[in-house]
Design a protein around this motif. Structure first.
Motif, PDB file in Angstrom:
ATOM      1  N   UNK A   1       0.845  -1.203   0.000  1.00  0.00           N
ATOM      2  CA  UNK A   1       0.000   0.000   0.000  1.00  0.00           C
ATOM      3  C   UNK A   1       0.881   1.254   0.000  1.00  0.00           C
ATOM      4  N   UNK A   2       0.493   2.222  -0.803  1.00  0.00           N
ATOM      5  CA  UNK A   2       1.294   3.429  -0.998  1.00  0.00           C
ATOM      6  C   UNK A   2       1.680   4.089   0.336  1.00  0.00           C
ATOM      7  N   UNK A   3       0.719   4.237   1.237  1.00  0.00           N
ATOM      8  CA  UNK A   3       0.992   4.885   2.518  1.00  0.00           C
ATOM      9  C   UNK A   3       1.969   4.093   3.365  1.00  0.00           C
ATOM     10  N   UNK A   4       1.841   2.761   3.319  1.00  0.00           N
ATOM     11  CA  UNK A   4       2.765   1.909   4.070  1.00  0.00           C
ATOM     12  C   UNK A   4       4.172   2.036   3.507  1.00  0.00           C
ATOM     13  N   UNK A   5       4.275   2.046   2.186  1.00  0.00           N
ATOM     14  CA  UNK A   5       5.573   2.199   1.548  1.00  0.00           C
ATOM     15  C   UNK A   5       6.226   3.525   1.925  1.00  0.00           C
ATOM     16  N   UNK A   6       5.435   4.571   1.947  1.00  0.00           N
ATOM     17  CA  UNK A   6       5.969   5.889   2.309  1.00  0.00           C
ATOM     18  C   UNK A   6       6.492   5.897   3.740  1.00  0.00           C
ATOM     19  N   UNK A   7       5.754   5.244   4.647  1.00  0.00           N
ATOM     20  CA  UNK A   7       6.188   5.206   6.047  1.00  0.00           C
ATOM     21  C   UNK A   7       7.512   4.483   6.188  1.00  0.00           C
ATOM     22  N   UNK A   8       7.752   3.505   5.321  1.00  0.00           N
ATOM     23  CA  UNK A   8       9.026   2.786   5.324  1.00  0.00           C
ATOM     24  C   UNK A   8      10.146   3.685   4.784  1.00  0.00           C
TER      25      UNK A   8
ATOM     26  N   UNK B   1       4.736   7.505  13.390  1.00  0.00           N
ATOM     27  CA  UNK B   1       4.408   6.438  12.435  1.00  0.00           C
ATOM     28  C   UNK B   1       4.212   5.118  13.192  1.00  0.00           C
ATOM     29  N   UNK B   2       5.167   4.797  14.057  1.00  0.00           N
ATOM     30  CA  UNK B   2       5.081   3.546  14.817  1.00  0.00           C
ATOM     31  C   UNK B   2       3.811   3.534  15.670  1.00  0.00           C
ATOM     32  N   UNK B   3       3.523   4.679  16.304  1.00  0.00           N
ATOM     33  CA  UNK B   3       2.383   4.736  17.230  1.00  0.00           C
ATOM     34  C   UNK B   3       1.050   4.526  16.525  1.00  0.00           C
ATOM     35  N   UNK B   4       0.975   4.885  15.248  1.00  0.00           N
ATOM     36  CA  UNK B   4      -0.297   4.695  14.537  1.00  0.00           C
ATOM     37  C   UNK B   4      -0.318   3.344  13.796  1.00  0.00           C
ATOM     38  N   UNK B   5       0.725   2.571  13.978  1.00  0.00           N
ATOM     39  CA  UNK B   5       0.730   1.231  13.381  1.00  0.00           C
ATOM     40  C   UNK B   5       1.242   1.175  11.955  1.00  0.00           C
ATOM     41  N   UNK B   6       1.955   2.206  11.509  1.00  0.00           N
ATOM     42  CA  UNK B   6       2.524   2.181  10.157  1.00  0.00           C
ATOM     43  C   UNK B   6       3.880   1.476  10.199  1.00  0.00           C
ATOM     44  N   UNK B   7       4.215   0.715   9.173  1.00  0.00           N
ATOM     45  CA  UNK B   7       5.523   0.047   9.136  1.00  0.00           C
ATOM     46  C   UNK B   7       6.618   1.079   8.867  1.00  0.00           C
ATOM     47  N   UNK B   8       7.802   0.873   9.446  1.00  0.00           N
ATOM     48  CA  UNK B   8       8.904   1.797   9.186  1.00  0.00           C
ATOM     49  C   UNK B   8      10.150   1.054   8.699  1.00  0.00           C
ATOM     50  N   UNK B   9      10.004  -0.269   8.469  1.00  0.00           N
ATOM     51  CA  UNK B   9      11.111  -1.090   7.983  1.00  0.00           C
ATOM     52  C   UNK B   9      10.615  -1.980   6.841  1.00  0.00           C
ATOM     53  N   UNK B  10      11.511  -2.284   5.898  1.00  0.00           N
ATOM     54  CA  UNK B  10      11.138  -3.135   4.761  1.00  0.00           C
ATOM     55  C   UNK B  10      10.585  -4.479   5.224  1.00  0.00           C
ATOM     56  N   UNK B  11      11.225  -5.029   6.277  1.00  0.00           N
ATOM     57  CA  UNK B  11      10.780  -6.360   6.726  1.00  0.00           C
ATOM     58  C   UNK B  11       9.314  -6.327   7.187  1.00  0.00           C
TER      59      UNK B  11
END
Lengths: 381, 381
Positions: B282-289, B330-340
């Protein structure tokens, strides 16, 4: 946020030398013949008139002219413009000037496609649902007319200052070259600053509801106007400040400040209109006189908002400090804050109050402003 | 301010129940037959489809449908839509959905008046200077497509994610009823929040010049998104937060954030597009990473701006604190911040880097992002 409709189709061409391209901005709209409306012959001495004429010519656009528009524009001039527009079958009106010239151009554009007297369109008799295409080159940023659908004009015979708001009155293209505004005098710069602030503050203080994001947007415009006015009074050639001032002016009335807002009114504008109509006081000067008295009177009705104003625009704590800071700022930029400074005697108060009350009645705000309240407000000015 | 053109003719109908009036919004544009584009059949279960159909019928507007649009929309679906639009001679496209549905509708609207393959219009082969009228009922605020002239779409065969920007692609009317977005899951709300922030931050951090008023405008949108996302994750029914979130999303890409700005780029969007195109992230998840790694790498190139970001959006002092606060958020709202966290193995980095580099070449940004820099960035993610 409360329900709202946002619509603003005006294209803004913002920046240096853009007035030299005015013909190319108009041609895509099929304009063949325009009525060029302007104020004084100064635009001939400065070369602006010739540059506009050249660009129109290069794009195959003929034009006829109407000049002599003054501030607090009058319906007789608009009637003259309507006659010229009809006689020459123009298909567009091009305003070169400030808000007064632009508002006159808007009224002419609507009047040119209406069979009756153009004052009908300004006095709520007939809704102006059509108009010729409107273009402008702005030489004074203040009224916000360059990016909205409204026009205000005075009937000299009746001393009524009315107008209209209609999607037909959005300029198709507004050219804003801040450099053209470098010659504005400090006095008029100050009046313009007050006018722009008042467009923000009328809404900000009277609205029964403003979403936080919209309130912060308004505060951003207010801070920008105060900051850039201070810079420009010292250094009129500061392009950065000049351009932010101009964009702030457009933002202040382009409906972005209305997003999700409820219950806003135009109290100080309604009150000030009488000073302009009766005594030809410049609109911005009149507003500077009205505002301090009005804010101190109005404070108890919306104390939280005044406190927020103090905090977010001046970095102060209390509502009273905010009002005092704004009043002091008016004084510091040379704006009048008392009736006597615009040469209006206190013995005129009854007459002015009656005039204001007529406007208040039109706006159906009698319960908020009974005549004794208006008299009290005038006595505080 | 640097020279700019501001133009945004989209009419926004914002508020409760406005989707029930969609037919009346379309009728004034002479629409007789529309292609209704949507995602899943959920809009039938919710009753939205029937309410839209009813309003269209009441306004004498026939319609045909195209459904099954997914996030990261694909050109094959747009081709299908173009075929239906041409076969049925529709004169408008109505999107009911989020940004993916709307972007597909925009591509269809442009393709329906073009003789060749619609991918030509998305891959810079042919400029889309005309389109059918576009309308939308937004059910997810994120991309800002509801108030701009752009569309982005993926070619599944070539895994290219391109698009276009043309005045013809402004929606005529966008209906934003925040209540329709109450059913968005917390995961998608978080991704949407990140997407909106990135629209602001890509410009904010990369621009070589931003006027103070415009910078403050951007910070206001950022603060609003953070504040309202936090509220909505706890209470999805909070209409006030939901509506400010939706309006912030529209503001973030409606060109108001570009006023007087120079030298801005879309670095993180360009980089992220490869994650979406290759792995359907998902675009937003990718951006958070992408963002935390990119900001830490980019910080030395614009330290003052990062410091201003820390101060004006989080009330913190140093640039590093600001970046850390955003990452933590980002982490607090549950968005991924790492590729894994989006299930991409580190051994794919070479492949991804090559894909990104192709996009970087298209955007002519090789000097800023040589391949080793891209690899380094990916290794930090």
């Amino acid at each position: 946020m409360k329900d709202f409709t946002f619509y603003n189709p005006t294209k803004v061409e913002f920046g240096k030398d853009k007035e030299n391209l005015i013909g190319s901005y108009m041609a895509p709209y099929g304009v063949k013949k325009a009525l060029l409306v302007y104020g004084s012959e100064r635009i001939k001495a400065s070369g602006l008139f010739d540059r506009v004429a050249k660009s129109l010519g290069e794009n195959g656009i003929e034009f006829v002219t109407l000049s002599g528009i003054k501030s607090n524009p009058v319906i007789s001039k608009a009637r003259e413009g309507v006659r010229i527009a009809k006689e020459n079958s123009v298909d567009a009106v091009l305003a070169v000037g400030g808000g007064s010239v632009l508002d006159t151009a808007k009224v002419i554009a609507a009047g040119a496609v209406y069979d009756g007297d153009v004052w009908d369109l300004c006095s709520y008799k007939k809704y102006p649902d059509a108009a010729l295409k409107i273009f402008d080159i702005l030489t004074l940023s203040a009224t916000g007319s360059e990016m909205n659908a409204s026009a205000v004009i005075t009937n000299e015979e009746t001393t009524e200052k009315f107008g209209f708001s209609s999607p037909a009155a959005f300029p198709a293209v507004s050219v804003i070259n801040p450099e053209l505004q470098e010659t504005v005098t400090n006095v008029y710069l100050a009046y313009s600053g007050v006018d722009i602030l008042s467009h923000c503050m009328d809404l900000y203080f009277t609205a029964s509801y403003i979403p936080e994001m919209t309130a912060n947007h308004i505060e951003n415009i207010i801070r920008t106007v105060i900051r850039t006015t201070d810079v420009l009074l010292k250094n009129p050639g500061d392009y950065e400040a000049r351009s932010e001032f101009a964009w702030a002016a457009a933002q202040a009335l382009n409906r972005t400040t209305f997003a999700g807002v409820e219950g806003n009114r135009y109290d100080t504008h309604l009150i000030e209109h009488s000073l302009s109509a009766l005594y030809d006081v410049p609109h911005g000067a009149g507003l500077a006189v009205v505002y301090p008295a009005w804010m101190n009177w109005h404070l108890p009705m919306n104390p939280t908002r005044y406190e927020q104003f103090a905090r977010n625009t001046f970095g102060l704590q209390t509502a009273e400090e905010g009002i005092e800071a704004l009043t002091n700022w008016f004084v510091s930029i040379g704006a009048p804050v008392k009736l006597e400074q615009v040469h209006i005697d206190k013995d005129k108060i009854e007459e002015i109050a009656s005039h204001i009350y007529r406007t208040i009645e039109m706006a159906r705000m009698q319960s908020l402003y009974p005549k004794e309240t208006i008299v009290e407000l005038l006595n505080r000015m």
